[in-house]
Enzyme design. Structure first.
Site, short mmCIF file in Angstrom:
data_model
loop_
_atom_site.label_atom_id
_atom_site.label_comp_id
_atom_site.label_asym_id
_atom_site.label_seq_id
_atom_site.Cartn_x
_atom_site.Cartn_y
_atom_site.Cartn_z
N GLU A 261 0.89 -1.17 0.00
CA GLU A 261 0.00 0.00 0.00
C GLU A 261 0.92 1.21 0.00
O GLU A 261 1.36 1.67 1.05
CB GLU A 261 -0.88 0.01 1.26
CG GLU A 261 -1.82 -1.16 1.37
CD GLU A 261 -3.08 -1.03 0.52
OE1 GLU A 261 -3.29 0.05 -0.07
OE2 GLU A 261 -3.84 -2.01 0.46
N CYS A 295 -2.53 9.20 2.15
CA CYS A 295 -2.16 8.58 0.87
C CYS A 295 -3.20 8.94 -0.18
O CYS A 295 -2.89 9.00 -1.36
CB CYS A 295 -2.01 7.08 1.02
SG CYS A 295 -3.43 6.32 1.80
P1 NAD Z 1 7.99 5.49 4.79
O1 NAD Z 1 8.09 4.72 3.52
O2 NAD Z 1 9.06 6.44 5.12
O3 NAD Z 1 7.90 4.47 6.03
C1 NAD Z 1 6.87 3.53 6.15
C2 NAD Z 1 7.34 2.35 6.99
O4 NAD Z 1 8.28 1.59 6.25
C3 NAD Z 1 8.03 2.73 8.29
O5 NAD Z 1 7.61 1.85 9.29
C4 NAD Z 1 9.51 2.52 7.96
O6 NAD Z 1 10.29 2.23 9.08
C5 NAD Z 1 9.41 1.32 7.04
N1 NAD Z 1 10.54 1.13 6.11
C6 NAD Z 1 11.17 2.07 5.37
N2 NAD Z 1 12.13 1.50 4.60
C7 NAD Z 1 12.08 0.17 4.86
C8 NAD Z 1 12.80 -0.96 4.38
N3 NAD Z 1 13.78 -0.83 3.48
N4 NAD Z 1 12.48 -2.18 4.86
C9 NAD Z 1 11.51 -2.33 5.78
N5 NAD Z 1 10.79 -1.30 6.27
C10 NAD Z 1 11.08 -0.06 5.81
O7 NAD Z 1 6.56 6.24 4.76
P2 NAD Z 1 5.97 7.34 5.74
O8 NAD Z 1 6.67 8.64 5.51
O9 NAD Z 1 5.86 6.82 7.13
O10 NAD Z 1 4.47 7.47 5.19
C11 NAD Z 1 4.08 8.25 4.10
C12 NAD Z 1 3.96 7.43 2.84
O11 NAD Z 1 3.09 6.31 3.04
C13 NAD Z 1 3.32 8.21 1.70
O12 NAD Z 1 3.99 7.89 0.51
C14 NAD Z 1 1.88 7.69 1.67
O13 NAD Z 1 1.23 7.85 0.43
C15 NAD Z 1 2.10 6.26 2.02
N6 NAD Z 1 0.88 5.64 2.55
C16 NAD Z 1 0.18 4.79 1.75
C17 NAD Z 1 -1.00 4.24 2.20
C18 NAD Z 1 -1.80 3.34 1.32
O14 NAD Z 1 -2.69 2.69 1.84
N7 NAD Z 1 -1.55 3.26 0.03
C19 NAD Z 1 -1.47 4.54 3.49
C20 NAD Z 1 -0.72 5.38 4.29
C21 NAD Z 1 0.45 5.94 3.81
#
Ligand code: NAD
Length: 504
Positions: A261, A295
């Site tokens: 997601e 998102c």
């Molecule tokens: P982010 O990608 O920085 O982090 C999200 C999560 O992923 C965190 O828990 C982080 O620790 C983890 N993470 C990051 N790199 C990783 C890796 N290499 N391996 C494992 N885990 C890893 O995102 P954010 O800034 O917290 O959130 C914002 C983003 O999330 C926006 O792009 C938004 O659109 C998206 N989002 C999407 C949805 C959806 O349902 N499509 C919902 C909410 C947020």
């Protein structure tokens, strides 16, 4: 700009909510809880080590062995108990969401309501994990499909829905017979501790295996451990497309399952026949709500040339009056961005948009506060859909593009790498149906006369292209959390082979 509370007031408020929920904060120096409201640190926390994470995955795998043979309606009882605890602590959890994610009160309460809703949905689901019976081509045979629990589900979640995304995954995974290991965003540890503790309480009350849910309070390195561990059957990861690009190939390399997601770049088309008052309300909530940090936030407005000037003028008027400031204060509609870096990214995107010929017609300034990144939501009229418009900047920027023909609007709409949410405002039924048709919007969510954000839990949630293709929450999204078995049962005394093959 409304006055801000002090960091000590926020600390006290968080502490009181945690106490009511019954959480003991693991104090330490590895991680810290902070609030975007003042931009300051609240508590130091002890993180989960790599070794503890490995152990937690093993414990969850062990708990799964018991849970998978527990009857699904009994599994539903656990989720019902969680839903009841969420009702009791709705206000407490909402306090923590506001403290750590900066959501205004109504949206924070809405996030907890969403958790309650998914629990109720999952309880019903626990008696509806239907397989099917399929007509067999052989006499005296029964062909059927059954669904079995999958294993350990690794949940990786983002800061902006710090609790709801976990509950979408966890409530459904638990009724499906899976165990869950959760790696939440490092930006929202208190919400994670509180949510996880409520589930621990529900598990204890329901007499379910204690290790059915494990929380990993850590950074992305521990998230990567979940990604690589073959004991984790499904990695359900919510966050940026950048994260998805790292996670997906690693899970694929070990033939694990992934549910992604990721980022969106959502658009609304406003047709000449649209009810502009309705459109105005839908657009402002979708574009400026949650300070542009959903998102499904509306980022691109594709307006028919005949109504563009009028609509933009009215939008700019509303944007000029949006109350920005303390998300706890009554009346505030726009809280802080999560970090200074998010405000810098917004400024950089606005600079690029202007370099591409864009004109800022409302907002866009960072407000001068001692702490916290408060910005005025911006509207930018763009001469074309340039590079910056095709990217997701996680801040409240609404790019406005104009169109002349419906075909042009759909082409502009679909010409971005992401495919999460979309909508059209129109009173023309043909146009509405064309937007929803196979050659209309290419998104996972396509709406009519409503904005792009604020989905209900009953539908499947997710998007196409760089959004990752996953579906969570309602409808038949539960199937991602189970494995399918096709069963052929011969109740005759003849061994008939399929396709009339003869042998022996
Ligand atoms: P982010 O990608 O920085 O982090 C999200 C999560 O992923 C965190 O828990 C982080 O620790 C983890 N993470 C990051 N790199 C990783 C890796 N290499 N391996 C494992 N885990 C890893 O995102 P954010 O800034 O917290 O959130 C914002 C983003 O999330 C926006 O792009 C938004 O659109 C998206 N989002 C999407 C949805 C959806 O349902 N499509 C919902 C909410 C947020």
């Amino acid at each position: 700009m409304t006055d801000l509370p002090t960091t000590q007031q926020l600390r006290d408020r968080a502490r009181a909510a945690l106490d009511r929920i019954g959480v003991t904060v693991p104090e330490g120096d590895d991680l810290h809880a902070r609030s975007p409201i003042t931009g300051e640190r609240l508590f130091g926390l002890r993180a989960t080590t790599a070794e503890q994470a490995g152990q937690a995955i093993g414990e969850a795998a062990e708990a799964f062995r018991t849970w998978r043979v527990t009857p699904p309606p009994a599994r539903g009882d656990l989720v019902r108990t969680l839903g009841e605890l969420l009702r009791t602590h709705k206000s407490d959890l909402a306090d923590l969401i506001t403290v750590e994610a900066g959501k205004i009160r109504s949206e924070a309460l809405g996030e907890v309501q969403e958790m309650i809703d998914i629990c109720e949905f999952a309880v019903g689901l626990s008696r509806q994990l239907y397989g099917r019976t399929i007509a067999s081509e052989r006499p005296g045979h029964r062909l059927a499909e059954t669904w079995h629990p999958l294993g350990v589900v690794g949940v990786i979640s983002a800061f902006n829905f710090p609790a709801a995304v976990w509950s979408w995954n966890t409530a459904v995974a638990l009724v499906c017979g899976d165990a869950v290991v959760w790696k939440p965003s490092e930006l929202t540890p208190l919400v994670s501790l509180a949510s996880s503790h409520l589930l621990d309480r529900a598990i204890e009350q329901a007499g379910a295996p204690r290790e059915l849910h494990r929380l990993l309070l850590a950074g992305s390195d521990v998230g990567a451990q979940l990604v690589d561990d073959p004991r984790v059957a499904l990695v359900s990861a919510t966050g940026s497309t950048r994260m998805g690009r790292e996670v997906a190939p690693r899970v694929a390399a070990r033939f694990g399952r992934v549910l992604l997601e990721l980022g969106g770049n959502n658009a609304t088309v406003v047709a000449p026949s649209a009810d502009l008052e309705l459109a105005l309300q839908g657009i402002v909530f979708a574009a400026a709500g949650t300070a542009g940090q959903r998102c499904t936030t509306l980022r691109r407005l594709i307006v028919h040339r005949d109504v563009a000037d009028q609509l933009v003028e009215r939008l700019a008027g509303v944007y000029g009056r949006l109350p920005i400031g303390d998300p706890f204060a009554e009346g505030t509609l726009v809280g802080p961005l999560i970090t200074d870096a998010a405000a810098d990214a917004m400024t950089a995107a606005l600079d690029r948009a202007q370099a591409d010929g864009g004109k800022i017609v409302a907002g866009g300034r960072r407000l001068d506060t001692a702490g916290g990144a408060y910005v005025e939501p911006a509207i930018v009229r763009m001469p074309r859909q340039s590079g910056v418009v095709r990217e997701e900047t996680f801040a409240p920027i609404l790019y406005v593009l104009t169109y002349d023909t419906f075909e042009e609007a759909v082409a502009l709409h679909n010409d971005v790498p992401q495919g999460l949410s979309s909508s059209i405002f129109t009173r023309d039924q043909q146009e509405a149906e064309r937007f929803l048709a196979a050659d209309g919007s290419d998104c996972g969510i396509a709406n009519v006369n409503i904005g792009t954000s604020g989905a209900e839990i009953g539908g499947a949630f997710g998007g196409e292209k760089e959004t990752g293709g996953g579906r969570e929450s309602g409808s038949d999204a539960w199937r991602a959390y189970m494995r399918r078995a096709t069963n052929t049962v011969n109740y005759s005394s003849t061994l008939a082979l399929a396709q009339n093959v003869s042998f022996l």
